[in-house]
Write an enzyme that holds these catalytic residues in place. Structure first.
Site, PDB file in Angstrom:
ATOM      1  N   HIS A  37     -19.514  45.022   5.978  1.00  0.00           N
ATOM      2  CA  HIS A  37     -18.439  45.655   5.204  1.00  0.00           C
ATOM      3  C   HIS A  37     -18.853  45.790   3.744  1.00  0.00           C
ATOM      4  O   HIS A  37     -18.226  45.222   2.845  1.00  0.00           O
ATOM      5  CB  HIS A  37     -17.149  44.842   5.307  1.00  0.00           C
ATOM      6  N   HIS A  39     -19.375  40.695  14.380  1.00  0.00           N
ATOM      7  CA  HIS A  39     -17.962  40.499  14.760  1.00  0.00           C
ATOM      8  C   HIS A  39     -17.756  40.348  16.260  1.00  0.00           C
ATOM      9  O   HIS A  39     -16.730  39.846  16.695  1.00  0.00           O
ATOM     10  CB  HIS A  39     -17.127  41.715  14.355  1.00  0.00           C
ATOM     11  N   ASN A  71     -13.348  38.413   4.636  1.00  0.00           N
ATOM     12  CA  ASN A  71     -13.723  37.173   3.944  1.00  0.00           C
ATOM     13  C   ASN A  71     -13.836  37.425   2.450  1.00  0.00           C
ATOM     14  O   ASN A  71     -13.620  36.535   1.648  1.00  0.00           O
ATOM     15  CB  ASN A  71     -14.987  36.551   4.561  1.00  0.00           C
ATOM     16  N   GLU A 122     -13.347  41.711  14.905  1.00  0.00           N
ATOM     17  CA  GLU A 122     -13.484  40.386  15.551  1.00  0.00           C
ATOM     18  C   GLU A 122     -12.248  40.070  16.392  1.00  0.00           C
ATOM     19  O   GLU A 122     -12.360  39.570  17.518  1.00  0.00           O
ATOM     20  CB  GLU A 122     -13.689  39.299  14.492  1.00  0.00           C
ATOM     21  N   CYS A 149     -14.814  29.799  10.275  1.00  0.00           N
ATOM     22  CA  CYS A 149     -16.256  29.551  10.144  1.00  0.00           C
ATOM     23  C   CYS A 149     -16.545  28.677   8.916  1.00  0.00           C
ATOM     24  O   CYS A 149     -16.008  28.926   7.830  1.00  0.00           O
ATOM     25  CB  CYS A 149     -16.968  30.888  10.009  1.00  0.00           C
TER      26      CYS A 149
HETATM   27  S1  SF4 Z   1     -18.700  34.433   8.598  1.00  0.00           S
HETATM   28 FE1  SF4 Z   1     -19.382  32.860  10.049  1.00  0.00          FE
HETATM   29  S2  SF4 Z   1     -18.660  33.604  12.017  1.00  0.00           S
HETATM   30 FE2  SF4 Z   1     -18.597  35.352  10.664  1.00  0.00          FE
HETATM   31  S3  SF4 Z   1     -20.564  36.346  10.923  1.00  0.00           S
HETATM   32 FE3  SF4 Z   1     -20.789  34.938   9.216  1.00  0.00          FE
HETATM   33  S4  SF4 Z   1     -21.621  33.048  10.115  1.00  0.00           S
HETATM   34 FE4  SF4 Z   1     -20.767  34.285  11.775  1.00  0.00          FE
END
Ligand code: SF4
Length: 315
Positions: free
Chosen positions: A66, A100, A253, A156, A223
């Site tokens: 992203h 994802h 995130n 996801e 995570c």
């Molecule tokens: S944030 Fe964590 S779960 Fe998501 S892709 Fe990255 S390592 Fe994997």
């Protein structure tokens, strides 16, 4: 503190960090957070894509990361981004599944279309898919409900509910809990990139509404690469006058981690690239922190730091 970039070239000089501390009235300290940047899952997907592109043609189902700038870099190397409609009409090609993950339906379509899947589903997501599937099978015997704390429509989340034939409730916040039947058992999981605090708040809200004697279990499946970064980023943001958080606005995130910066330092700004920097943000500023999401490439943070160091209109 790591001083990654500390010069103001409009003065035509570059001083070592020790000198800059003495001359700080004239200079802006710029630190790039060395813990920011791609997480393990994204690194793995991008490295795989680059290796495959060196060998030939490659499609990615959806945006591999992203971050538009990083995506543009990969497109220049030949990566072709595919929609789900596009997948259904493609044949005999290589298609990368991003970190994802995907629902089983995608793998069926790929088989039908004789596509070669390059599966870069993050192992953390894969494990979550398996846990959810196992829990769902058990819940069905108890007339229970499976709840996923996540963003509706996020890739996801689609991959997770796809493991259950869509039979799960997705809630984005406490206000959406009205759809839950609290007289039946509830199991709660989280999308991997959510905020741990928001997850805890949701757990408490569910607990408070459960009917007496009805079971409720929550699994914190956020995570570690996201959860661990929140306190670290808050500490980073707090020690700078101005924080530039570099992230694609579509990144989940990114939004969670930016909120952590913003709560520690109100002079935090989310930017997609250096072109969004505004000189007015740097009034009475002696130190600038540059950081980002798990989908932010290091080179982009370096570009932002260099822009702050070189722009004539930044005080
Ligand atoms: S944030 Fe964590 S779960 Fe998501 S892709 Fe990255 S390592 Fe994997």
């Amino acid at each position: 503190m790591v001083l990654q970039s500390v010069k103001k070239t409009k003065r035509g000089v570059t001083l070592p960090p020790a000198s800059l501390i003495l001359c700080s009235i004239h200079y802006v300290y710029i630190e790039i957070d060395h813990k920011s940047g791609f997480c393990y899952g994204v690194v793995r997907a991008i490295q795989t894509a680059e290796q495959m592109l060196d060998a030939g043609e490659l499609f990615s189902l959806g945006e591999i990361v992203h971050n538009d700038r990083e995506l543009d870099r990969l497109k220049k190397k030949g990566l072709q981004v595919l929609s789900y409609d596009g997948l259904a009409t493609l044949r005999d090609k290589k298609v990368l599944i991003r970190a994802h993950g995907e629902p089983p339906e995608t793998y069926r379509t790929a088989r039908d279309r004789r596509l070669t899947i390059v599966d870069c589903t993050c192992p953390v997501v894969l494990k979550l898919q398996e846990r959810i599937k196992a829990c769902y099978a058990e819940l069905k015997t108890q007339n229970g409900q499976l709840l996923i704390f996540g963003k509706r429509g996020h890739a996801e989340v689609n991959g997770l509910i796809g493991q259950l034939g869509g039979d799960a409730l997705v809630v984005e916040n406490v206000a959406q809990l009205d759809a839950v039947d609290f007289s039946r058992p509830v199991r709660l999981f989280s999308q991997t990139t959510n905020s741990p605090q928001a997850f805890r708040a949701l757990c408490e809200a569910v607990k408070a509404r459960m009917h007496p004697g009805v079971s409720f279990e929550a699994s914190n499946t956020i995570c570690g690469q996201v959860a661990g970064r929140q306190p670290q980023l808050a500490a980073f943001a707090a020690r700078h006058d101005v924080v530039l958080f570099v992230s694609g606005r579509k990144s989940s995130n990114g939004q969670v981690l930016f909120a952590a910066c913003r709560s520690a330092n109100p002079r935090s700004y989310l930017i997609e690239d250096a072109g969004e920097i505004e000189a007015g943000w740097f009034t009475a500023c002696r130190s600038v922190g540059v950081c980002g999401a798990t989908s932010t490439p290091k080179w982009l943070m370096e570009e932002v730091a260099a822009t702050v160091a070189n722009r004539e209109d930044i005080p």
